[in-house]
Design an enzyme around this catalytic site. Structure first.
Site, PDB file in Angstrom:
ATOM      1  N   VAL A 195       4.398   0.098  11.877  1.00 26.21           N
ATOM      2  CA  VAL A 195       4.257   0.619  10.452  1.00 26.21           C
ATOM      3  C   VAL A 195       3.293  -0.055   9.237  1.00 26.21           C
ATOM      4  O   VAL A 195       3.440   0.505   8.268  1.00 26.21           O
ATOM      5  CB  VAL A 195       5.698   0.724   9.692  1.00 26.21           C
ATOM      6  N   LYS A 196       2.711  -1.095   9.720  1.00 26.54           N
ATOM      7  CA  LYS A 196       2.256  -1.908   8.859  1.00 26.54           C
ATOM      8  C   LYS A 196       0.545  -1.356   8.632  1.00 26.54           C
ATOM      9  O   LYS A 196       0.082  -0.695   9.480  1.00 26.54           O
ATOM     10  CB  LYS A 196       2.058  -3.544   9.037  1.00 26.54           C
TER      11      LYS A 196
END
Ligand SMILES: *Cc1c(COP(=O)(O)O)cnc(C)c1O
Length: 398
Positions: A195-196
């Site tokens: 998710v980064k």
């Protein structure tokens, strides 16, 4: 449905992984080394070590510094549990400090929390917005705190002050006074979790930026060994004809990065400045342009004269709302097929930390931020009209 932060995977990512799969070498090797060099060039720090998560990177650094039972490490309350968990893993005590109204750890709070037992501070660049590093770095150099510092390991003696280890899980590519994160404190952990901003599915890196008399290249070599069982020769060097012998010089960790994930990282880094960051910024601007018309909407601070965010999270806050009403708003937004989130449930509110006696009542700004916060989706493939729909849906649900 509009998801929260799916990764952007295109043919370049697929080709890069297939190339490694076909190459005959899939674990730590030339791709990982190349990714490390490019990360260091990008951030502007001397050496970077890739590992399998930011968590592993933080823990490796605390271990390298000799943080152990009886020691204290200062961490903000407003973060993901990883920042505090690594301190517990070392047997040390996390000392939580409240944040300011921009979600950054309070520098005055740090000042009040330092004791003779303080070995490190882990500031978190929440949402990708860098902390006030000039103030934090100045604090650990103050003569009063230098005298208080009691070194109990070789590296602590060498540094002779509190270590500033940044949690830059959100902030790769962010700027503070013209420098990028990774080049602002003694060491910085980046996360490449799915998710980064920049992803390798799972992964992380430690950007080393230690002052003299440390030799960052030497520390890098040592950390390579520490991230691979304490084995003095990695798999690639052992592969050379006749080079089968190795030694274990300490009971190290096992958290090296593979070349498959590094290949993803190389593609991601290549498109980071030209595609990822500009698109994320555009989405932030769309949210601003719509939400600024609502007096109840408190827009996040992500650009000032001295700092720019990596546009990781758009942490909207709702003025004058309670935690329960905020939760209701999120339910309403979800009914319209839009995914929003809350970053973060403060660490002292988690069962384990509550059971250790931490109480959110002692961190009023953190609770206020948390109770009014809604993170809006930000990702490369989110279209302009979808971003407008997100903002309008949040407004309607208010
Ligand atoms: C994601 C995250 C981490 C952990 O990163 P991993 O690579 O999953 O270990 C640490 N700190 C913060 C603030 C994060 O958001």
């Amino acid at each position: 449905m509009i998801p929260f932060s799916p990764p952007h995977i295109d043919q370049r990512h697929i080709d890069a992984v297939v190339e490694v799969l076909k190459s005959g070498w899939i674990t730590t090797g030339l791709k990982t080394k190349s990714f490390e060099k490019k990360l260091a060039l990008y951030a502007g720090n001397p050496n970077t070590l890739c590992v399998n998560s930011a968590t592993a990177g933080l823990e490796l650094m605390l271990h390298w510094f000799g943080v152990k039972a009886g020691d204290e490490v200062i961490v903000p309350t407003y973060t993901y549990c990883a920042t505090a968990n690594v301190v517990v893993h070392c047997g040390a005590t996390p000392v939580f400090v409240d944040v300011d109204e921009n979600f950054c750890i309070s520098v005055e709070g740090i000042r009040n929390a330092i004791t003779e037992k303080t070995k490190a501070i882990i500031p978190v660049d929440f949402a990708g917005f860098p902390c006030d590093y000039d103030a934090i770095n100045a604090l650990v150099h103050e003569p009063h705190f230098n005298h208080m510092f009691l070194p109990t390991s070789e590296n602590q003696e060498k540094l002779d002050r509190i270590l500033v280890l940044s949690d830059g899980a959100h902030s790769i590519g962010a700027h503070y006074k013209g420098k990028r994160t990774g080049n602002l404190t003694d060491a910085t952990a980046f996360s490449f979790h799915a998710v980064k901003n920049l992803t390798t599915a799972e992964g992380g890196a430690i950007a080393l930026n230690l002052p003299e008399p440390f030799k960052n290249e030497e520390v890098y070599q040592l950390l390579c060994i520490k991230s691979l069982h304490g084995q003095n020769k990695d798999a690639l060097s052992k592969l050379k004809l006749g080079a089968w012998k190795y030694d274990i010089i300490e009971p190290g960790y096992k958290c090296n990065m593979t070349d498959i994930t590094a290949a993803l990282g190389l593609v991601e880094l290549d498109r980071y400045e030209t595609e990822t960051l500009p698109r994320r910024k555009e989405i932030f601007k769309i949210y601003d342009s719509i939400l600024k018309n609502y007096p109840w909407a408190q827009l996040p601070l992500y650009e000032t004269a001295e700092r720019t965010s990596s546009y990781h999270l758009y942490p909207l806050r709702v003025r004058g709302i309670t935690e329960a009403k905020r939760d209701e708003m999120i339910t309403k937004v979800s009914e319209h097929e839009v995914t929003v989130n809350v970053h973060f449930i403060p660490v002292p509110m988690m069962s384990y930390y509550k059971s250790r006696g931490y109480d959110i009542k002692n961190y009023p700004v953190t609770y206020d931020n948390y109770s009014r916060e809604i993170s809006l989706p930000v990702y490369y493939d989110l279209k302009d009209e979808q971003a407008r729909l997100v903002a309008e849906t949040v407004a309607k649900s208010y």
